[in-house]
Design a protein around this motif. Sequence first.
Motif, short mmCIF file in Angstrom:
data_model
loop_
_atom_site.label_atom_id
_atom_site.label_comp_id
_atom_site.label_asym_id
_atom_site.label_seq_id
_atom_site.Cartn_x
_atom_site.Cartn_y
_atom_site.Cartn_z
N GLY A 82 0.81 -1.22 0.00
CA GLY A 82 0.00 0.00 0.00
C GLY A 82 0.84 1.27 0.00
O GLY A 82 0.35 2.34 0.35
N ALA A 83 2.13 1.13 -0.41
CA ALA A 83 3.04 2.27 -0.39
C ALA A 83 3.20 2.91 -1.77
O ALA A 83 4.05 3.77 -1.96
CB ALA A 83 4.42 1.83 0.12
N ASP A 84 2.39 2.49 -2.73
CA ASP A 84 2.41 3.08 -4.07
C ASP A 84 1.22 4.02 -4.19
O ASP A 84 0.07 3.61 -4.03
CB ASP A 84 2.35 1.98 -5.14
CG ASP A 84 2.57 2.51 -6.54
OD1 ASP A 84 1.81 3.40 -6.98
OD2 ASP A 84 3.50 2.04 -7.22
N ALA A 85 1.50 5.28 -4.49
CA ALA A 85 0.43 6.30 -4.51
C ALA A 85 -0.53 6.11 -5.67
O ALA A 85 -1.69 6.52 -5.59
CB ALA A 85 1.06 7.69 -4.57
N ASP A 86 -0.07 5.49 -6.76
CA ASP A 86 -0.89 5.40 -7.98
C ASP A 86 -1.69 4.11 -8.09
O ASP A 86 -2.69 4.05 -8.79
CB ASP A 86 0.01 5.55 -9.22
CG ASP A 86 0.67 6.91 -9.26
OD1 ASP A 86 -0.06 7.91 -9.32
OD2 ASP A 86 1.92 6.98 -9.22
N ILE A 87 -1.21 3.05 -7.46
CA ILE A 87 -1.86 1.74 -7.62
C ILE A 87 -2.34 1.23 -6.26
O ILE A 87 -1.53 0.97 -5.36
CB ILE A 87 -0.90 0.71 -8.25
CG1 ILE A 87 -0.39 1.23 -9.61
CG2 ILE A 87 -1.58 -0.63 -8.44
CD1 ILE A 87 0.67 0.37 -10.22
N LYS A 88 -3.64 1.12 -6.13
CA LYS A 88 -4.25 0.62 -4.89
C LYS A 88 -5.17 -0.55 -5.25
O LYS A 88 -6.36 -0.38 -5.52
CB LYS A 88 -5.06 1.73 -4.21
CG LYS A 88 -4.26 2.98 -3.84
CD LYS A 88 -3.27 2.72 -2.72
CE LYS A 88 -2.53 3.99 -2.33
NZ LYS A 88 -1.49 3.73 -1.33
N PRO A 89 -4.64 -1.79 -5.27
CA PRO A 89 -5.47 -2.93 -5.66
C PRO A 89 -6.52 -3.27 -4.61
O PRO A 89 -6.27 -3.16 -3.41
CB PRO A 89 -4.45 -4.07 -5.83
CG PRO A 89 -3.30 -3.67 -4.96
CD PRO A 89 -3.26 -2.17 -4.97
N ASP A 90 -7.70 -3.67 -5.09
CA ASP A 90 -8.76 -4.11 -4.20
C ASP A 90 -8.59 -5.59 -3.83
O ASP A 90 -9.11 -6.06 -2.83
CB ASP A 90 -10.13 -3.94 -4.86
CG ASP A 90 -10.37 -2.51 -5.30
OD1 ASP A 90 -10.22 -1.62 -4.44
OD2 ASP A 90 -10.68 -2.27 -6.49
N LEU A 211 8.56 -2.07 10.14
CA LEU A 211 9.74 -2.04 11.00
C LEU A 211 11.01 -2.33 10.20
O LEU A 211 12.06 -1.74 10.45
CB LEU A 211 9.59 -3.08 12.12
CG LEU A 211 8.59 -2.74 13.22
CD1 LEU A 211 8.19 -3.99 14.01
CD2 LEU A 211 9.17 -1.68 14.16
N ILE A 212 10.91 -3.21 9.21
CA ILE A 212 12.09 -3.62 8.43
C ILE A 212 12.42 -2.62 7.32
O ILE A 212 13.58 -2.26 7.11
CB ILE A 212 11.87 -5.04 7.83
CG1 ILE A 212 11.75 -6.07 8.95
CG2 ILE A 212 13.00 -5.41 6.88
CD1 ILE A 212 11.36 -7.47 8.47
N ASN A 213 11.39 -2.12 6.62
CA ASN A 213 11.63 -1.34 5.40
C ASN A 213 11.00 0.05 5.41
O ASN A 213 10.75 0.62 4.35
CB ASN A 213 11.10 -2.11 4.18
CG ASN A 213 11.97 -3.29 3.82
OD1 ASN A 213 13.19 -3.20 3.84
ND2 ASN A 213 11.33 -4.42 3.48
N HIS A 214 10.73 0.62 6.57
CA HIS A 214 10.01 1.89 6.61
C HIS A 214 10.74 3.01 5.86
O HIS A 214 10.12 3.95 5.37
CB HIS A 214 9.74 2.30 8.07
CG HIS A 214 10.98 2.55 8.87
ND1 HIS A 214 11.60 3.78 8.93
CD2 HIS A 214 11.72 1.71 9.64
CE1 HIS A 214 12.67 3.68 9.71
NE2 HIS A 214 12.76 2.45 10.16
N GLU A 215 12.09 2.91 5.76
CA GLU A 215 12.84 3.95 5.05
C GLU A 215 12.45 4.05 3.58
O GLU A 215 12.61 5.09 2.93
CB GLU A 215 14.35 3.68 5.13
CG GLU A 215 14.92 3.70 6.53
CD GLU A 215 14.88 2.33 7.18
OE1 GLU A 215 14.23 1.42 6.61
OE2 GLU A 215 15.49 2.17 8.26
N ASN A 216 11.92 2.95 3.04
CA ASN A 216 11.54 2.91 1.62
C ASN A 216 10.07 3.25 1.38
O ASN A 216 9.61 3.19 0.24
CB ASN A 216 11.83 1.51 1.05
CG ASN A 216 13.30 1.16 1.13
OD1 ASN A 216 14.11 1.66 0.37
ND2 ASN A 216 13.65 0.28 2.06
N PHE A 217 9.35 3.59 2.43
CA PHE A 217 7.93 3.93 2.29
C PHE A 217 7.75 5.45 2.34
O PHE A 217 8.54 6.16 2.98
CB PHE A 217 7.10 3.27 3.40
CG PHE A 217 7.11 1.77 3.36
CD1 PHE A 217 7.34 1.09 2.17
CD2 PHE A 217 6.91 1.03 4.51
CE1 PHE A 217 7.35 -0.29 2.12
CE2 PHE A 217 6.92 -0.36 4.48
CZ PHE A 217 7.15 -1.02 3.28
#
Length: 705
Positions: A82-90, A211-217
């Motif tokens: 859910g970290a992609d602003a353009d693609i939100k799959p249902d 916790l593991i990858n928050h820097e990339n979000f």
Amino acid sequence: MAKNELHIALVGNPNSGKTSLFNALTGLNQKVGNFPGVTVDKKTGSIRLEENFDAELIDLPGTYSLYPRRADEWVAYKVLMGADADIKPDMVLLVADASNLKRNLLFCSQIIDLKIPVVMALTMTDIAAKKDIQIDINGLEAELGIPVVTVNPRKNKGLTELKKVLAQASRMNQNLHARDFMNTKKLAPESVEGVQKLFPQLSEYAAIHYLINHENFPLSDLDQKAVEQVETVNKFNPNKTQAEEILQRYTRIRQIMQQHVVEHGPLEKKMFTEKLDNILLHRTWGYVILLAVLFLLFQSIFWLAQFPMDGIEWLFTKAGGWLSTTLPQAWWSDLIVNGLVAGLSGILVFVPQIMILFGLITVLEDTGYMARISFLSDKLMRKAGLNGKSVMPMISGFACAVPAIMSARNIENKKERLLTILVTPLMSCSARLPVYTILISLVIDDKYYFGFLSVQGLVMMALYFLGTFMALIVSYVMKFFIKIKEKSFFILELPIYRAPRWKNVGITMVEKAKIFVFDAGKVIIMISLLLWFLSSHGPGNRIEKVEQKYALLAQQHPAQADSLQKPLSAEKLQNSYAGILGKAIEPVIEPLGYDWKIGIALITSFAAREVFVGTMATLYSVEETDDNSSLRQKMDAATHEDGSKVYTLPAALSLMVFYVLAMQCMSTLAVVKRETRSWKWPVFQFIYMTGLAYAMSWLTYVIFS
């Protein structure tokens, strides 16, 4: 018209049949672009689930787990998180290989724990049956808590049932599972609670990934610091947590496999794939077969493409001739005929080669042999700073560098991908062929040794070998200067051998042609129009003076009026901006054995290398004809101002070497900029290739003089 009410993300392991399923569900209703911020293909397609109910299917790059390593895996990961602003799959449609279910279930279990509604499409059931693998579908559904549908996209089996399940799942209030696959909170309970207080919408497993990858979000600085605070306070260990998670998942997966999957013992007879690999990956015969396959590949490209290319050239020649006689004499009609139509011809004439190239490459991929090519060539490529996956973009460069550079996207290592992009244009593309052909025919005798070895053919082969050899040398040198520190792994799954899916081949051919025409085509048209202006106009009234001079000659010698048209055209070109540029660079290119007319050809060749022949035809006032002998005779008779021949053996060989090594393709530079997202690398590429071409051409001229 039904609206796209549902957005479905298509995910799965590489070689699980995901692409085949995407093409089978969407057909030609596809759009290809790039994900924002990265050069990774973004494929979307429309599917009709039910009457008045369409869905948008988003094909995410293949990945083995939710712990990404490559750029394309990060794309899929961010969408699922859910970290992609353009693609939100249902919803997620997960493709799993029935013949390798244990590995596929790892990714599936992670998605389930993200609390994303998921439907599993089970592929390769025919391969599983051949391996004597029996799967209890109902038991698997009950164990996972998600719908499982058996499909065979190659034969269009199970697709109707899959669409029904997707439609039903979308109506179940997006609640397709009521339990976790595993208790992820136990991995780090205090840390998970801390993150969920910050982001209540996250599942327990999603909190682990934050916790593991928050820097990339895409989080605010305040949120980033808050998550780091949770890590510090609770002494969160990401490596230990990840290792424990994977171990626990595989423990549960083994239990599921024991209960619902019956596999044949390890003493089962060798599969057809293993028997074939004993031959195709043999340390000696494997390379012999590889060379034979590549030889047939490129012979087929040139042979099969010849007929449609000739047809396109004939069509544009007729269209240009008709327009020339129909349109009134005006600057805009000249722009249409010699600018726009000529530019379109330069784009569309290469479409057959690009379609055939990618069609044959798709056949190699579908059959499973493409992975073997990368495997066999990895050892040689690695010595030059590349890896086995670099070989196909470089081979594709023999047809056209534009799609070849685009195909380098599947190279995970950034340094190896960049090196591949930088050296691929050194491979002799088909646009160089007209240049090689006419220059070889000028200075190389048409002799045969042993009755079958053509000297001209050997020189042609040497030019192709020179480009390949220089690409490896340049890559070897550059690997010491490009400071991208990223560990290189060559991990390649060898898929089983299968018959190609011809519908998939056709769709790929159409898509690649569209990308070339609409992406590279824009650049080629712009350059063609610019070159028309530079060749048709000059500073001040120089062009008008030339026209007045020949108009006076025509009045004085009416009988020679028609014969004056060709020298008029040549002198106008000499006084145009392009001609002046040619004269200006003559002192620079004179040490290579070239005159100002070759200088003009070098400039016009930046639109497309094959323009060299057309430029020579105009400059030497040769009639527009398919008979090359008259052009060869004129070029053979061409002399410098001191009376010496222009096209001597040293000069022609020097010019051939220049065309092998020089970056004379604006569309290639545009694609390099697009792929690297920087002007730094195309500028560097232009400088190093031009410098290398100049130095090697000068050396060739000196040696043979």
